[in-house]
Design an enzyme around this catalytic site. Structure first.
Site, PDB file in Angstrom:
ATOM      1  N   TYR A 143     -14.786  -7.085  15.089  1.00  0.00           N
ATOM      2  CA  TYR A 143     -14.573  -8.044  16.188  1.00  0.00           C
ATOM      3  C   TYR A 143     -15.802  -8.066  17.079  1.00  0.00           C
ATOM      4  CZ  TYR A 143     -13.274  -9.253  20.969  1.00  0.00           C
ATOM      5  OH  TYR A 143     -13.268  -9.779  22.253  1.00  0.00           O
ATOM      6  N   LYS A 147     -18.695 -10.889  18.007  1.00  0.00           N
ATOM      7  CA  LYS A 147     -18.908 -11.330  19.397  1.00  0.00           C
ATOM      8  C   LYS A 147     -20.391 -11.279  19.739  1.00  0.00           C
ATOM      9  CE  LYS A 147     -16.125 -12.337  22.098  1.00  0.00           C
ATOM     10  NZ  LYS A 147     -15.524 -13.690  22.383  1.00  0.00           N
TER      11      LYS A 147
END
Ligand SMILES: NC(=O)C1=CN([C@@H]2O[C@H](COP(=O)(O)OP(=O)(O)OC[C@H]3O[C@@H](n4cnc5c(N)ncnc54)[C@H](OP(=O)(O)O)[C@@H]3O)[C@@H](O)[C@H]2O)C=CC1
Ligand SMILES: CC(C)=CCC[C@@H](C)[C@H]1CC[C@H]2C3=C(CC[C@]12C)[C@@]1(C)CCC(=O)C[C@@H]1CC3
Length: 344
Positions: A143, A147
């Protein structure tokens, strides 16, 4: 001028049905904006909002939702608890490139990205970290890796010569009523009897940011995003500016919901390496049985290290200051989760 003033207060929130996105929508409506929402699912009704349901991985889905608007807020993401690497890559990286391309084609002037303060976090202490810290070379999970890719893409897309201005907002530890990650997971962990002990000595300071402050930071960024503004092409930490010991915050929420709070600490490194071993075991067992551990290495690191950030840049360049103090935010959050109260 007519075109700019007509488009001036029109905006679209991509991910606007999510936890943060809906608060951004509510703040925009309060400020008199004309608001559209683009999301993969419509989860609330509001006659003032025009909804577009689609997938940001499909650029063609985006066009109708961002036609004739001046500002796009992009706060869509798969849930960080997902373990679908391909989904993270498609939504957070490829999807964000779709948004940039669609915005430029549609003549959108401003793109405000919801990034994350975790883009500089590698599982070791960060105390009053500034935006000048380098991106994490070894992000702790996929994740976070996506990002980082996403933020780099958006800030690089800032192009005054094309009248296209971008900014990245880096919140940390967003909490508040309607949150779908922090409080629900904390309550599940407590109900499973796994909050009897703290991870670490309980002294590590962490930023938790009440969601209304994060929405406020996004609107401030949009309002300061224009030609020759020092805000363009930059990242900004948005926090409550009140770092608090991680387990003090967790205990405030737990006790507010009538759950026992941890009193004793377990050695951080012991728990961290146990979590890493468990993650490897779950990976090996995945073909046989899917097990999602509560205490992932990322969560253990977040629970046992210092990670709070300076929002001085946002204060200086955007006049940011939190609108809801931390203590008030905690009280509002506990009140908003009465349905998860411990009734035993
Ligand atoms: N929560 C936190 O503590 C922090 C969050 N952030 C960032 O803030 C942003 C918002 O987070 P949060 O509100 O908690 O997340 P939510 O999951 O609540 O909201 C994300 C929204 O995006 C939607 N979405 C997901 N995939 C797509 C897609 N392919 N096309 C269109 N919409 C999609 C989701 O729909 P669905 O629910 O159906 O998947 C959801 O409505 C994220 O970018 C996150 O990375 C940054 C720092 C901290
Ligand atoms: C150790 C444990 C089980 C605590 C329960 C609370 C956690 C679920 C949250 C505590 C810190 C939160 C956090 C995030 C998700 C939920 C927590 C781990 C993020 C990873 C969400 C997405 C981000 O961009 C960064 C956040 C950091 C803090």
């Amino acid at each position: 001028m007519a075109t700019r003033s007509r488009k001036g207060k029109k905006c679209t929130v991509i991910g606007g049905c999510g936890f943060l996105g809906r608060y951004i929508v509510e703040r925009l409506l309060e400020e008199g904006y004309t608001v559209s929402v683009f999301d993969i699912a419509k989860t609330f009704e509001d006659d003032r909002v025009k909804f577009f349901v689609g997938d940001l991985c499909q650029e063609k889905d985006l066009a109708p939702a961002i036609s004739d608007v001046q500002t796009v807020f992009h706060c869509a993401s798969p849930p960080p608890s997902s373990d679908d690497r391909d989904l993270f890559y498609r939504v957070n990286f490829v999807g964000t490139k779709n948004i940039i391309s669609a915005c430029k084609k549609a003549g959108v002037q401003k793109l405000v990205l919801t990034s994350s303060a975790s883009v500089v976090y590698e599982g070791t202490d960060i105390k009053n970290g500034t935006e000048d810290l380098p991106y994490a070379k070894k992000p702790m999970d996929y994740y976070t890796e996506t990002k980082v890719l996403q933020e780099k893409e958006v800030l690089a897309a800032n192009s005054p010569e094309e009248n296209f201005f971008t900014v990245a907002i880096r919140p940390h530890g967003i909490f508040g009523p309607r949150d779908r990650q922090l409080v629900p997971i904390l309550v599940d962990t407590a109900r499973a009897g796994k909050t009897k002990f703290m991870i670490g000595n309980g002294e590590n300071l962490v930023d938790f940011t009440y969601v209304v402050n994060v929405a406020h930071g996004h609107l401030l960024a949009a309002e300061h995003l224009h030609k020759d503004s020092p805000v363009c092409g930059k990242a900004f930490h948005i926090t409550n500016d009140e770092p608090i010991p991680f387990w003090t915050f967790m205990s405030r929420i737990l006790e507010g919901l009538n759950y026992p709070s941890p009193k004793m600490g377990l050695p951080y490194l012991l728990i961290y390496y146990l979590a890493a071993f468990l993650q490897l075991l779950c990976l090996l067992l995945k073909p046989i049985k899917e097990i999602k551990p509560t205490f992932t290495p990322m969560r253990v690191a977040l629970a046992g290290t210092y990670h709070y950030y300076s929002c001085q840049r946002a204060k200086q360049l955007m006049g940011y200051k939190p609108v809801v103090p931390l203590d008030e935010g905690i009280k509002l959050t506990v009140k908003g989760y009465a349905h998860l109260q411990n009734n035993n």
